[in-house]
Design a protein around this motif. Structure first.
Motif, PDB file in Angstrom:
ATOM      1  N   VAL A 206      -3.504   7.660  -4.150  1.00  0.00           N
ATOM      2  CA  VAL A 206      -3.151   8.914  -5.071  1.00  0.00           C
ATOM      3  C   VAL A 206      -1.677   9.261  -5.263  1.00  0.00           C
ATOM      4  N   PHE A 207      -0.880   9.209  -4.172  1.00  0.00           N
ATOM      5  CA  PHE A 207       0.699   9.406  -4.156  1.00  0.00           C
ATOM      6  C   PHE A 207       1.186   8.204  -4.931  1.00  0.00           C
ATOM      7  N   LEU A 208       0.823   6.856  -4.844  1.00  0.00           N
ATOM      8  CA  LEU A 208       1.612   5.908  -5.594  1.00  0.00           C
ATOM      9  C   LEU A 208       1.154   6.113  -7.009  1.00  0.00           C
ATOM     10  N   LEU A 209      -0.077   6.325  -7.425  1.00  0.00           N
ATOM     11  CA  LEU A 209      -0.548   6.518  -8.607  1.00  0.00           C
ATOM     12  C   LEU A 209       0.371   7.570  -9.380  1.00  0.00           C
ATOM     13  N   ILE A 210       0.583   8.799  -8.736  1.00  0.00           N
ATOM     14  CA  ILE A 210       1.419   9.957  -9.330  1.00  0.00           C
ATOM     15  C   ILE A 210       2.812   9.370  -9.518  1.00  0.00           C
ATOM     16  N   LEU A 217      -3.176   0.414  -6.220  1.00  0.00           N
ATOM     17  CA  LEU A 217      -4.437   0.064  -5.266  1.00  0.00           C
ATOM     18  C   LEU A 217      -4.288  -1.017  -4.511  1.00  0.00           C
ATOM     19  N   PRO A 218      -3.747  -2.289  -4.665  1.00  0.00           N
ATOM     20  CA  PRO A 218      -3.697  -3.210  -3.705  1.00  0.00           C
ATOM     21  C   PRO A 218      -2.648  -2.640  -2.382  1.00  0.00           C
ATOM     22  N   LEU A 219      -1.646  -2.075  -3.005  1.00  0.00           N
ATOM     23  CA  LEU A 219      -0.626  -1.449  -1.884  1.00  0.00           C
ATOM     24  C   LEU A 219      -1.098  -0.451  -1.182  1.00  0.00           C
ATOM     25  N   ALA A 220      -2.161   0.496  -1.504  1.00  0.00           N
ATOM     26  CA  ALA A 220      -2.515   1.324  -0.738  1.00  0.00           C
ATOM     27  C   ALA A 220      -3.645   0.765   0.411  1.00  0.00           C
ATOM     28  N   VAL A 221      -4.473  -0.214  -0.281  1.00  0.00           N
ATOM     29  CA  VAL A 221      -5.461  -0.798   0.634  1.00  0.00           C
ATOM     30  C   VAL A 221      -4.570  -1.598   1.662  1.00  0.00           C
TER      31      VAL A 221
END
Length: 364
Positions: A206-210, A217-221
């Motif tokens: 959510v933070f990287l998307l904002i 998505l791959p960075l968050a996972v």
């Protein structure tokens, strides 16, 4: 007989030293089997044969790990190539700034590379051979671990029964109880890590998307999985990749913002999420956990560091089960003091209530 005893002792010591690696692999395989046992039991309850269920659980875990490594390994390599390709331009900018500000002649990047190859070329070659040998040894160790883990999973109750046949009924009950405690602690550890990884992945995505960071998505996972399943330094490794991507793609401001988020979320996780999610698990002092990870990592390597917490929790649970515990005495060393005002009033009230003491007695 004395000479024979000396030679037997020397042979045993040499054999134990040679078998140390095998012993580590067997311990790791045992805990891998414990971690996958709930999945195998679930499949058996739904009509699967024990051997097929063990194979599916083990193969499924390998496929999941391979997919994760392939996805994030590819992303990591791409970012690394991009950073390396940008290094000459960054070095040229720094070179111009240093020469303009201080008048110091900085050598060109080509000269530095040539000098490094001349000085450390032989070391790099020998290091490459050592890395190749390490990869071959790692593949062999992984094969041993997977094979032994499969046999333990496929045998299941039969393996436990074969051990218990050599023990008296009382000893059988103790062994099975310790086995069950170990099973519960390992399962709780794995489930806790999965839940915390999911939470970390969600909030980071959510933070990287904002922020508009690419590959959100791959960075968050990657951040969620690595921060929970890589011991001790996983938090720093998991947070480093999104910071690097933000720096390379968006600039230093975004990189600092991602860094601040990673640090802040880690505090929220430590203070709020982790205590609630780990409520069923055995609580352990953070210092003890840290020392356990370092100790098992030094003895058994990275996988030993990963298994350090469930092993330490199992040892603590077994100790709580079999060791007698006593009531605590009343001592100020066993509790924190009250605030100054409350403590002063408490002392005065306590002094007034002492039997046989004069009313004008000075305060203690």
């Amino acid at each position: 007989m004395g000479v024979v005893a000396v030679f037997v002792g020397i042979l045993s010591w040499y054999a134990l030293g040679s078998l140390q690696g095998l012993g580590v692999n067997l311990v790791i395989a045992f805990f891998v089997a414990l971690a996958l046992e709930p999945a195998v039991v679930w499949l058996v309850r739904h009509g699967w044969r024990r051997g097929a269920a063990a194979g599916v659980a083990l193969l499924g875990s390998i496929i999941v790990i391979a997919v994760v490594l392939a996805l994030f390994g590819n992303l990591f390599v791409q970012q690394l190539i991009q950073l390396v390709s940008n290094l000459p331009d960054v070095y040229a900018t720094i070179q111009e700034w240093v020469e303009g500000q201080f008048g110091v002649v900085v050598p060109d990047s080509d000269d530095l590379i040539r000098q490094a190859l001349e000085q450390w070329g032989d070391d790099v070659a020998s290091g490459a051979l050592a890395v190749g040998a390490g990869i071959v040894g790692g593949l062999f160790a992984a094969s041993v671990i997977l094979l032994v883990a499969y046999y333990l999973l496929a045998a299941g109750p039969k393996f436990r029964a074969s051990i218990c046949r050599w023990l008296t009924p009382n000893r059988q009950e103790e062994v099975l109880r310790m086995w069950e405690i170990t099973q519960v602690k390992v399962s709780d550890f794995i489930n806790t890590r999965i839940v915390l990884a999911a939470l970390s992945t969600t909030f980071t995505f959510v933070f990287l998307l904002i922020m508009g960071t690419p590959y959100a998505l791959p960075l968050a996972v990657f951040t969620g999985v690595v921060s929970q399943f890589v011991p001790t330094i996983g938090t720093y490794i998991g947070g480093a990749l999104p910071v690097v991507v933000a720096l390379a793609a968006q600039g230093i401001g975004y990189g600092l913002a991602v860094t601040a988020f990673i640090v802040g979320y880690q505090q929220v996780e430590n203070l709020i999420f982790s205590p609630k999610v780990s409520a069923r698990a055995l609580e352990m002092n953070p210092a003890v956990s840290f020392v356990a990870v370092l100790a098992f990592g030094a003895v058994f390597g990275p996988l030993g560091a990963f298994l350090a917490l469930p092993i330490a929790a199992t040892i603590q649970a077994i100790g709580n089960t079999y060791m007698r515990r006593h009531e605590l005495i009343d001592s100020h060393m066993l509790r924190d003091p009250d605030s100054h005002h409350e403590g002063h009033e408490g002392h005065e009230g306590h002094d007034r209530k002492k039997p046989g003491e004069p009313h004008d007695a000075p305060a203690g």
